[in-house]
Design a protein around this motif. Sequence first.
Motif, mmCIF file in Angstrom:
data_model
loop_
_atom_site.group_PDB
_atom_site.id
_atom_site.type_symbol
_atom_site.label_atom_id
_atom_site.label_comp_id
_atom_site.label_asym_id
_atom_site.label_seq_id
_atom_site.Cartn_x
_atom_site.Cartn_y
_atom_site.Cartn_z
ATOM 1 N N HIS A 83 -3.532 2.197 12.921
ATOM 2 C CA HIS A 83 -4.101 1.909 11.513
ATOM 3 C C HIS A 83 -3.716 0.503 10.946
ATOM 4 O O HIS A 83 -4.775 0.013 10.355
ATOM 5 N N ALA A 84 -2.545 0.038 11.043
ATOM 6 C CA ALA A 84 -2.283 -1.382 10.773
ATOM 7 C C ALA A 84 -3.095 -2.447 11.308
ATOM 8 O O ALA A 84 -3.590 -3.247 10.798
ATOM 9 N N VAL A 136 -6.135 -1.906 13.081
ATOM 10 C CA VAL A 136 -7.482 -1.816 12.623
ATOM 11 C C VAL A 136 -7.660 -2.405 10.951
ATOM 12 O O VAL A 136 -8.745 -3.037 10.730
ATOM 13 N N SER A 137 -6.737 -2.146 10.098
ATOM 14 C CA SER A 137 -6.807 -2.822 8.911
ATOM 15 C C SER A 137 -6.684 -4.432 9.043
ATOM 16 O O SER A 137 -7.362 -5.159 8.313
ATOM 17 N N THR A 138 -5.819 -4.915 9.893
ATOM 18 C CA THR A 138 -5.793 -6.399 9.916
ATOM 19 C C THR A 138 -7.133 -6.887 10.563
ATOM 20 O O THR A 138 -7.841 -7.820 10.220
ATOM 21 N N ARG A 178 -10.173 -5.780 10.131
ATOM 22 C CA ARG A 178 -11.211 -5.560 8.967
ATOM 23 C C ARG A 178 -11.163 -6.738 8.168
ATOM 24 O O ARG A 178 -11.807 -7.283 7.712
ATOM 25 N N ASP A 179 -9.764 -6.941 7.787
ATOM 26 C CA ASP A 179 -9.605 -8.253 6.777
ATOM 27 C C ASP A 179 -9.996 -9.407 7.368
ATOM 28 O O ASP A 179 -10.688 -10.378 6.876
#
Length: 353
Positions: free
Chosen positions: A340-341, A343-345, A347-348
Amino acid sequence: MATENFNPALRTPASSRPYPKANRGYGKRSAPDQRPVHADDFTLLPERERYIAGYVDHLPDGAAMDIKSLARSIPLYGQMAVGSALRALGVAGHLRHAQCRIEERGQVRWVTRTFWSRTARDNEWWGAFLDAENNRATQEAAASTAPQPPPRVPAEAPVPQAGAQPPAPAPATPAGPAAQPASPAPVPVVPQQRTPEPAPAHPSPAYLALAQLGRLEPRLALSAADCTVLAPLAAQWFTRGVDTDYLTRALTSGLPAQVDSPIGFVRRRLNDKIPPGLPTTRTPATPGTPLRRLMVECTECGTPGHPEALPDGLCRPCRTPALGPAPTAPADPPVERDIHALVSTLRDLMKTP
């Protein structure tokens, strides 16, 4: 009704064009003591090797045996397949590649010969056969370099000239004390003429190189006596590894407009421009040890060597299968990652301009 062909050997098609001929000294050489041609020849070989062996067996001596020539003549297989088949035929005991030392016109060269045997032979038979070929090549080289005796010229009897009268018999003189011996007639003195020096019966490469200078460059025209005098100096060039073309270029390059004395000019250049002796990388042979003129060649990589060092026609690196990489310890299991971390990185990063 279809009939099944029980003959395991493939029939080699007849070639509509002549076999490719190898250069002089190269090519196929048939081994002695072979059995007659039979329908079951090469039946124990695989299909590809059986087909190529049947084609090679029909080639005459002196035919080209290199991979490219065979691949051009055999449309079913390419160069890689032909090379693999020749290696398999060498392991099966049907052929050996060898390098033979040949000395011609003062130069040394090595030619590759392929010895072929329809009957499969073991390593001991090939070793004895190649040793016999080496002895034969050594004897032929010694016979070719041995000095030949000059030919004997029979003495010619004087031939009477046509129309000449036979000499009249001398008148008989009465024997007695009053008979006085006739005084001998004076013999006319004839000046001795100089006879030209004949050319040697077997001219050396140095003599031939000097003799053709006058045809290539008229300013360096030498007589037969001049070539005989300068031949030892030119022979020193050939002992240092040069050929006739090199010697000719060295003597004819940069000539002056007029050469008053060709023999003096050529002698000066032979002494001043003699090339340096190149050091040899080979180990000098010990006294009494004959030079080996036939070396077996590896069928795979072409490395030369003695027959006992190349069993089955292969050197040690080609005979030993290549080993894989050494086994390593199993790697540690990967560390668990926070999906999850991550994928979040990502996206940013995509939102960043």
